[in-house]
Scaffold this active site. Structure first.
Site, PDB file in Angstrom:
ATOM      1  N   LYS A  60       0.838  -1.199   0.000  1.00 10.31           N
ATOM      2  CA  LYS A  60       0.000   0.000   0.000  1.00 10.31           C
ATOM      3  C   LYS A  60       0.872   1.249   0.000  1.00 10.31           C
ATOM      4  CE  LYS A  60      -1.894   2.482   3.353  1.00 10.31           C
ATOM      5  NZ  LYS A  60      -1.802   3.847   2.803  1.00 10.31           N
TER       6      LYS A  60
ATOM      7  N   GLY B 297       3.798   3.286  13.921  1.00  6.47           N
ATOM      8  CA  GLY B 297       4.599   2.075  14.107  1.00  6.47           C
ATOM      9  C   GLY B 297       4.250   1.367  15.392  1.00  6.47           C
TER      10      GLY B 297
ATOM     11  N   GLY C 215       7.108   4.662   8.314  1.00  4.84           N
ATOM     12  CA  GLY C 215       6.216   5.777   8.620  1.00  4.84           C
ATOM     13  C   GLY C 215       6.549   6.339   9.988  1.00  4.84           C
ATOM     14  N   SER C 216       5.557   6.924  10.636  1.00  2.00           N
ATOM     15  CA  SER C 216       5.815   7.592  11.903  1.00  2.00           C
ATOM     16  C   SER C 216       5.939   6.589  13.045  1.00  2.00           C
ATOM     17  CB  SER C 216       4.681   8.565  12.219  1.00  2.00           C
ATOM     18  OG  SER C 216       3.511   7.839  12.532  1.00  2.00           O
ATOM     19  N   THR C 217       6.633   7.004  14.098  1.00  2.00           N
ATOM     20  CA  THR C 217       6.771   6.160  15.284  1.00  2.00           C
ATOM     21  C   THR C 217       5.405   5.897  15.916  1.00  2.00           C
ATOM     22  OG1 THR C 217       9.034   6.828  15.718  1.00  2.00           O
ATOM     23  CG2 THR C 217       7.770   6.082  17.614  1.00  2.00           C
TER      24      THR C 217
ATOM     25  N   CYS D 156      13.065  10.767   7.200  1.00  2.00           N
ATOM     26  CA  CYS D 156      13.049  10.256   8.575  1.00  2.00           C
ATOM     27  C   CYS D 156      14.427  10.372   9.216  1.00  2.00           C
ATOM     28  CB  CYS D 156      12.565   8.823   8.593  1.00  2.00           C
ATOM     29  SG  CYS D 156      13.388   7.813   7.367  1.00  2.00           S
TER      30      CYS D 156
END
Lengths: 289, 506
Positions: B211, B268, B263-265, B319
């Site tokens: 995705k 995550g 992606g973001s923490t 990141c």
């Protein structure tokens, strides 16, 4: 036969190179194979876990700064010390129902396992590190580095061999650890702490607690200054497993679940147990005049 | 620069004053940059894209589509299908079937050849992919052309070669594929992140359901076309578009063996939690707050170039961006002045212009988030400095920004902004610099600038980061493992290490 009264050992915990009782003052009874009381083991608390983490964290940079050669020698020294106390450990295992032959096999396998990992101390970096042929003009390499502080549940059975097998790969890689001993058979672990204490292992590198998994699970898996959690029992309760994983999300603790059926098998040792507790660091530097 | 941009509002900060007449890199005074637009005429894309499942483009079950904007013009570019649970079921089924029937039975060297083909096809269509990447995501064409797309091709080329050599990758063990990998990628490097995910998965014999991010799905769907062109067996690669809910349907799908997320923490952690108690493997490549440490003995001009690249590359949507600068006290004033001088020369504007250094912020949402952080920084008492460059009136653009007078506990120092915003702190001793650098839950990447080799190795070994750039920054290569310590993620991507997350070792 003399009428001499035997001096019994008080089994305590091992934290920061000392043998304190649990701060909670609580105990639980440990029985031998015939249901006779063997000892009052410490029923450790959240505070004990936290104290141990402080010691382990403090000890970690120095332990990691030791040369790989030195760490290998210290692991080898543990094996030497265990060899000289073989009889004591065989006897201790017998009291909990081991036949002599089985007890001997377990103690000998424990010694051999320490030697196995002692030998890896200055080799896994070469096997698992890489120099990367990047397309730009840079020197680029990747090396394993210890995660830091690891909380460990020692296997419930194999009170000595299991403990040694989970401890050795973690510390040989420069980590420090807090081990919760087998709940039912904690005594070998505490006796093993005496071996550690006389083996040049710096204070705080290995800390051993006794107590109840149910009670300590939360504290060992939520602590934010702990980098990884390691357990090996194949038959762990699904609910507990889920709880461990969920708690670990708090600070992205690495959870290593390695179900081991037979600790005597060669399969129960491998350099991958070391790399499971290593991060990979990649370093770049320009190449030029 | 377009005419519009010339009318942009003036800077609110103090007027810019160079430290000495010769220190300012005054390109503006001497040079007028003509427009240098990349021609986009030859690039074609559809008005609307379906899902790519089992080798075909099929409409989503619920028939819903959502628009994707060009962030530089705020105009609609195309629209993507929204995949829901039934679509994910279909995609996973297709991937499972492909795994069982074709991909896992294929000889490893043949598997490799397909991946080589993909690499070649990306190279052949590189310009088209670069233009689309810049139109869809807002990044300067120079970056998509010179970094994103060539690196994506290189990634496939690198991992293609691994397909029949896995026996050499894991000493003493035999590597087997996991099965179906669910992969969720971010919007900052859309095609490159796809390559990071898909290439190692295919090389190790897995099939994938991927995705892309909802704001940048275009190159992923172009990649789907390319898979068809390569003759890749149906269902080996499936591409499903949608937002968070689509991602969550992938993460929670019972028949997926592995999740790879970048992606973001925050997200995550949610993913890690949803996987609790399951046997699904996962890798997480999450946020960062990269420290960039400049010692007094560093080659300062080179270091300043590095800092500029560290924080302004890809609008700071990186990141591993070097978003926290630590300068040793003795050279702090000089470095900050040089930094301001260099910032003045940066061109912010049309992503498709080849002169552009900083393109458009990826989305309105991200644009608002960055602006909120600018406000937070000022309210926390930090000094904000922005370059005086002109920015276009339409589209989401942000001037390069630095904050000085910040403390460790400031939010702009602790939290990932994901924009062209740098905080600058100072230190006296190496120990202080290292301690400040490590004082964050993140641990992805960092930089060290010094002329002394021993200092590089000492500092590099003390920084708790997965990547250390010494006297350089933001370099990437398919052979080089990348990934974070601490809350920046788990696992590595790239290099031999990048194979490990996609295999079980027997």
């Amino acid at each position: 036969m003399s009428d001499r009264i035997e001096v019994l050992k008080t089994y305590k915990t091992y934290v920061g190179g000392n043998f304190p009782r649990t701060e909670s003052g609580r105990y639980y009874k440990v029985y031998d194979a015939n249901e006779n009381i063997l000892a009052n083991a410490c029923q450790c608390s959240r505070k004990d876990v936290r104290d141990a983490v402080v010691e382990a964290r403090e000890a970690q940079p120095d332990w990691n700064n030791r040369s790989a050669y030195n760490r290998g020698q210290i692991l080898y020294r543990i094996a030497e010390m265990l060899e000289t106390r073989k009889a004591q450990f065989i006897e201790e295992l017998e009291t909990i129902g081991y036949k002599t032959k089985k007890a001997k096999a377990e103690v000998e396998a424990s010694i051999d396992r320490l030697i196995y990992y002692a030998g890896w101390s200055d080799k896994y970096q070469q096997v698992f590190g890489t120099i990367n042929p990047v397309a730009s003009s840079h020197f680029n390499f990747s090396m394993p580095e210890p995660m830091g502080v690891v909380n460990i549940w020692a296997p419930e059975d194999r009170p000595l061999l299991g403990l040694v097998s989970v401890m050795a790969p973690v510390i040989v890689g420069g980590n420090t650890c807090i081990i919760l001993a087998s709940e039912k058979y904690p005594l070998s672990a505490i006796s093993f702490a005496e071996v550690l204490n006389s083996s040049d292992v710096p204070d705080g590198v290995v800390n051993i607690l006794t107590g109840f998994r149910d009670e300590l699970l939360e504290h060992m898996t939520t602590h934010k200054d702990v980098n990884a959690f390691f357990y090996t029992d194949p038959d762990i309760d699904q609910e507990q497993r889920k709880q461990i994983d969920e708690n670990a999300t708090l600070n992205l603790k690495r959870v290593r679940r390695k179900p081991v059926e037979d600790w005597l098998s060669e399969k129960a040792q491998s350099p991958y147990y070391i790399t499971d507790f290593q991060e990979t660091k990649t370093t770049w530097h320009p190449v030029g005049l | 620069m377009s005419e519009d941009s010339k009318k942009a509002e003036t800077v609110e900060e103090k007027p810019y004053k160079p430290s000495s007449p010769s220190s300012k890199l005054d390109f503006d005074g001497f040079w007028e940059y003509d427009d240098a637009p990349q021609n986009a005429d030859h690039v074609e894309y559809e008005d609307q894209y379906d899902l790519f499942i089992g080798g075909e483009f099929i409409a989503p079950e619920k028939g819903r589509y959502f628009d994707s904007l060009n962030p530089a013009t705020e105009k609609k570019l195309t629209s993507f299908a929204e995949a829901t649970q039934q679509d994910i079921d279909k995609a996973v089924k297709a991937a499972r079937k492909a795994f069982d029937k074709s991909w896992s039975t294929l000889e490893a060297k043949e598997r490799g050849k397909y991946i080589f083909r993909i690499a070649r096809l990306i190279q052949e269509r590189a310009r088209e992919f670069s233009v689309l990447e810049s139109m869809d995501g807002g990044k300067p064409i120079r970056e998509s052309r010179d970094v994103d797309v060539p690196l994506a091709a290189a990634h496939f080329f690198y991992y293609a070669g691994w397909a029949d050599k896995l026996d050499y990758a894991f000493p003493g063990k035999k590597a087997e594929p996991l099965g179906v990998a669910g992969q969720i990628i971010p919007w900052n490097f859309p095609l490159l992140m796809l390559a990071w995910k898909v290439a190692p998965a295919l090389a190790t014999g897995n099939t994938v359901v991927l995705k892309p991010a909802e704001t940048t799905s275009l190159t992923a769907l172009k990649f789907a076309e390319l898979c068809k062109d390569a003759g890749l067996p149906d269902g080996v690669v499936n591409i499903v578009t949608g937002a968070g809910q689509t991602g969550s349907a992938i993460v929670n799908h019972d028949d997926i063996d592995k999740i790879a997320f970048t992606g973001s923490t925050e997200v995550g952690k949610i993913i890690k939690k949803s996987l609790a108690g399951t046997d699904k493997r996962y890798t997480l490549e999450l946020g960062g707050k990269g420290p960039n440490i400049i010692f007094e003995d560093a080659p300062l001009d080179q270091a300043v170039e590095g800092v500029i690249n560290a924080i302004f590359f890809n609008q700071g949507h990186v990141c591993c961006a070097g978003s926290r600068l630590f300068v040793q006290e003795g050279v702090a004033d000089t470095v900050i002045q040089k930094l301001r001088d260099r910032m003045e020369t940066l061109i912010v504007g049309d992503p498709l212009d080849k002169n552009t250094d900083i393109g458009a912020i990826n989305s309105e949402q991200q644009y608002n988030k960055i602006n909120e952080y600018l406000e937070v920084g000022v309210n926390e008492g930090a000094n904000m400095y922005q370059s005086s460059c002109q920015i276009p009136e339409t589209g989401y653009f942000c001037r390069p920004t630095i904050f000085t007078n910040v403390g460790q506990s400031n939010r702009i120092v602790q939290e990932e902004i994901f924009g062209p915003v740098l905080t600058v702190q100072t230190f006296r001793t190496a120990e202080e610099g290292i301690e400040k650098a490590n004082n964050t839950p993140y641990g992805l990447a960092g930089g060290v600038w010094t002329d002394k080799g021993s200092k590089i190795f000492k500092t590099g070994s003390k920084i708790r980061n997965g990547v250390v750039w010494s006297n350089t920054y933001n370099k990437f290569d398919p052979t080089s493992p990348f990934g974070g310590y601490k809350e920046s993620g788990e696992g590595r991507e790239g290099g031999l290490h990048g194979l490990y997350p996609y295999v079980k070792l027997q």
